[in-house]
Motif scaffolding. Structure first.
Motif, mmCIF file in Angstrom:
data_model
loop_
_atom_site.group_PDB
_atom_site.id
_atom_site.type_symbol
_atom_site.label_atom_id
_atom_site.label_comp_id
_atom_site.label_asym_id
_atom_site.label_seq_id
_atom_site.Cartn_x
_atom_site.Cartn_y
_atom_site.Cartn_z
ATOM 1 N N MET A 33 35.382 62.675 34.180
ATOM 2 C CA MET A 33 35.036 61.625 35.138
ATOM 3 C C MET A 33 36.136 61.017 35.838
ATOM 4 N N PRO A 34 36.899 61.870 36.597
ATOM 5 C CA PRO A 34 38.255 61.564 37.208
ATOM 6 C C PRO A 34 37.863 60.284 38.190
ATOM 7 N N THR A 35 39.027 59.483 38.249
ATOM 8 C CA THR A 35 39.018 58.368 39.259
ATOM 9 C C THR A 35 40.501 57.816 39.071
ATOM 10 N N SER A 36 41.006 57.292 40.199
ATOM 11 C CA SER A 36 42.434 56.743 40.250
ATOM 12 C C SER A 36 42.583 55.377 39.592
ATOM 13 N N HIS A 37 43.784 55.180 38.992
ATOM 14 C CA HIS A 37 44.020 54.130 38.772
ATOM 15 C C HIS A 37 43.995 52.823 39.491
ATOM 16 N N ASP A 38 44.082 52.810 40.793
ATOM 17 C CA ASP A 38 43.580 51.892 41.714
ATOM 18 C C ASP A 38 42.021 51.535 41.816
ATOM 19 N N THR A 39 41.284 52.644 41.524
ATOM 20 C CA THR A 39 39.949 52.252 41.687
ATOM 21 C C THR A 39 39.663 51.614 40.474
ATOM 22 N N LEU A 40 40.078 52.079 39.365
ATOM 23 C CA LEU A 40 39.505 51.475 38.150
ATOM 24 C C LEU A 40 40.151 49.699 38.073
ATOM 25 N N LEU A 41 41.151 49.253 38.672
ATOM 26 C CA LEU A 41 41.534 48.063 39.009
ATOM 27 C C LEU A 41 40.489 47.259 39.751
ATOM 28 N N ARG A 42 39.922 48.149 40.831
ATOM 29 C CA ARG A 42 39.189 47.303 41.641
ATOM 30 C C ARG A 42 37.573 47.178 41.002
ATOM 31 N N LEU A 43 37.512 48.260 40.116
ATOM 32 C CA LEU A 43 36.094 48.031 39.265
ATOM 33 C C LEU A 43 36.078 46.685 38.497
ATOM 34 N N ILE A 44 37.320 46.807 37.938
ATOM 35 C CA ILE A 44 37.460 45.567 37.088
ATOM 36 C C ILE A 44 37.312 44.174 37.733
ATOM 37 N N ARG A 45 38.008 44.354 38.886
ATOM 38 C CA ARG A 45 38.083 42.861 39.601
ATOM 39 C C ARG A 45 36.614 42.677 39.905
ATOM 40 N N LYS A 46 35.738 43.640 40.521
ATOM 41 C CA LYS A 46 34.467 43.448 40.909
ATOM 42 C C LYS A 46 33.521 43.202 40.137
ATOM 43 N N TRP A 47 33.909 43.416 38.562
ATOM 44 C CA TRP A 47 32.936 43.201 37.745
ATOM 45 C C TRP A 47 32.341 41.774 37.530
ATOM 46 N N GLN A 48 31.249 41.582 37.439
ATOM 47 C CA GLN A 48 30.425 40.117 37.356
ATOM 48 C C GLN A 48 29.878 40.194 35.963
ATOM 49 N N PRO A 49 30.261 39.211 35.022
ATOM 50 C CA PRO A 49 29.737 39.029 33.508
ATOM 51 C C PRO A 49 28.432 38.441 33.971
ATOM 52 N N THR A 50 27.313 39.097 33.099
ATOM 53 C CA THR A 50 26.130 38.961 33.143
ATOM 54 C C THR A 50 25.925 37.729 32.190
ATOM 55 N N ALA A 51 24.745 36.956 32.381
ATOM 56 C CA ALA A 51 24.553 35.794 31.282
ATOM 57 C C ALA A 51 24.152 36.677 29.972
ATOM 58 N N SER A 52 24.681 36.279 28.797
ATOM 59 C CA SER A 52 24.651 36.506 27.617
ATOM 60 C C SER A 52 24.804 35.382 26.600
ATOM 61 N N PRO A 53 24.250 35.541 25.420
ATOM 62 C CA PRO A 53 24.326 34.580 24.302
ATOM 63 C C PRO A 53 25.768 34.283 24.030
ATOM 64 N N ILE A 54 25.960 33.126 23.726
ATOM 65 C CA ILE A 54 27.602 32.601 23.443
ATOM 66 C C ILE A 54 27.996 33.654 22.257
ATOM 67 N N PRO A 55 29.253 34.426 22.476
ATOM 68 C CA PRO A 55 29.736 35.050 21.351
ATOM 69 C C PRO A 55 30.052 34.567 20.173
ATOM 70 N N HIS A 56 29.842 35.139 18.951
ATOM 71 C CA HIS A 56 30.260 34.418 17.931
ATOM 72 C C HIS A 56 31.937 34.918 17.288
ATOM 73 N N ALA A 57 32.131 36.180 18.006
ATOM 74 C CA ALA A 57 33.466 36.662 17.599
ATOM 75 C C ALA A 57 34.089 37.133 18.831
ATOM 76 N N LEU A 58 34.916 36.649 19.316
ATOM 77 C CA LEU A 58 35.611 37.002 20.602
ATOM 78 C C LEU A 58 37.037 37.802 20.126
ATOM 79 N N GLY A 59 37.525 38.907 20.856
ATOM 80 C CA GLY A 59 38.759 39.751 20.822
ATOM 81 C C GLY A 59 39.303 39.207 22.243
ATOM 82 N N VAL A 60 40.600 39.288 22.048
ATOM 83 C CA VAL A 60 41.395 38.719 23.180
ATOM 84 C C VAL A 60 42.615 39.798 23.358
ATOM 85 N N ASP A 61 42.873 40.321 24.573
ATOM 86 C CA ASP A 61 43.656 41.228 25.042
ATOM 87 C C ASP A 61 44.251 40.793 26.509
#
Ligand SMILES: [Zn+2]
Length: 202
Positions: free
Chosen positions: A131-159
Motif C-alpha cells: 500500500m505504498p504512499t509517501s511520508h508527506d501524504t501520510l502526514l496530510r492524512l493525519i492532519r485531515k483526520w476528523q475524530p468521530t463522536a464516540s463514548p468517552i474513553p476509559h483508558a487513554l494512551g499518549v504519544d
C-alpha cells in the motif's frame, strides 16, 4: 491476461466484470449498477445515458498484489428542458470520494498505520504491505483526520508524533479499549495535553 476472479471482492453498488493479472498486480474492471442519477443543478432524475467515463483508483491489495480498479460510470442527459445543464456525471459510489486516487478503505488503512507509527516509519511499512504512499501524504492524512463522536474513553494512551522531525511535534491520544485514535493535539506540552484531555471529557 484476463481471468475470472478467484476470490470475492466487495465493491458496494458495483459489478466486477473482468480481472486482469499483470506483473504489477490486479486490474479489476467494474461498473456501477445504478442506472439513474439526479442532475446536480436542477435535481431532476434521469435514466438516459449519454456515454461513460472512467475512474481508476487504487484499492486495498489482495494477497501480495496491488489492486487498481477501472470503474465505469455513466454520463446522463438532463431530462429537464428548462435546465441549462445538458449532461451531468453519475456520482461516484460512497467508497470513492470525488477526485480521490485511492478508495476510502485504502486511505483509512494508510491513515491507521500512520497514526500508530509516524510518517516515515509508516511509509516504509506500507511499502512492505503493498500500500505504498509517501511520508508527506501520510502526514496530510493525519492532519485531515476528523475524530468521530464516540463514548468517552476509559483508558487513554499518549504519544507524540513528528509533523516535521526535530522541529514540530503533535500529540496523539489513543483509546486503548477500542484500539483507535481518539484525538490529535497541537504540540506535545503537558499544558496542551491537560487542555486536550479536558475537551475529551466534556
Ligand atoms: Zn438539470
Amino acid at each position: 491476461m484476463s481471468t475470472q476472479l478467484p476470490f470475492p471482492v466487495y465493491l458496494p453498488n458495483c459489478q466486477i466484470i473482468n480481472c486482469q493479472s499483470l506483473e504489477k498486480g490486479y486490474v479489476l474492471t467494474a461498473y456501477s449498477i445504478n442506472n439513474r442519477a439526479y442532475c446536480l443543478l436542477c435535481q431532476q432524475v434521469s435514466n438516459r445515458s449519454n456515454g461513460f467515463y472512467y475512474r481508476k483508483p487504487t484499492d486495498l491489495p489482495i494477497s501480495d498484489r496491488s489492486v487498481q480498479l477501472k470503474l465505469r460510470l455513466r454520463r446522463f442527459l438532463c431530462l429537464n428542458p428548462a435546465c441549462p445543464r445538458r449532461t451531468f456525471s453519475q456520482p461516484c459510489p460512497d467508497w470513492l470520494p470525488a477526485y480521490a486516487r485511492h478508495t476510502s478503505r485504502l486511505t483509512q488503512a494508510q491513515r491507521n498505520v500512520a497514526m500508530m507509527l509516524d510518517g516515515k516509519a509508516g511509509s516504509r511499512l506500507l511499502a512492505h504491505l503493498h500500500m505504498p504512499t509517501s511520508h508527506d501524504t501520510l502526514l496530510r492524512l493525519i492532519r485531515k483526520w476528523q475524530p468521530t463522536a464516540s463514548p468517552i474513553p476509559h483508558a487513554l494512551g499518549v504519544d507524540d508524533w513528528a509533523i516535521r522531525k526535530a522541529k514540530t511535534y503533535g500529540t496523539i491520544l489513543v483509546d486503548l479499549e477500542r484500539h483507535q485514535p481518539s484525538d490529535l493535539l497541537e504540540g506535545r506540552t503537558a499544558e496542551g495535553l491537560r487542555t486536550g484531555y479536558k475537551c475529551i471529557l466534556t
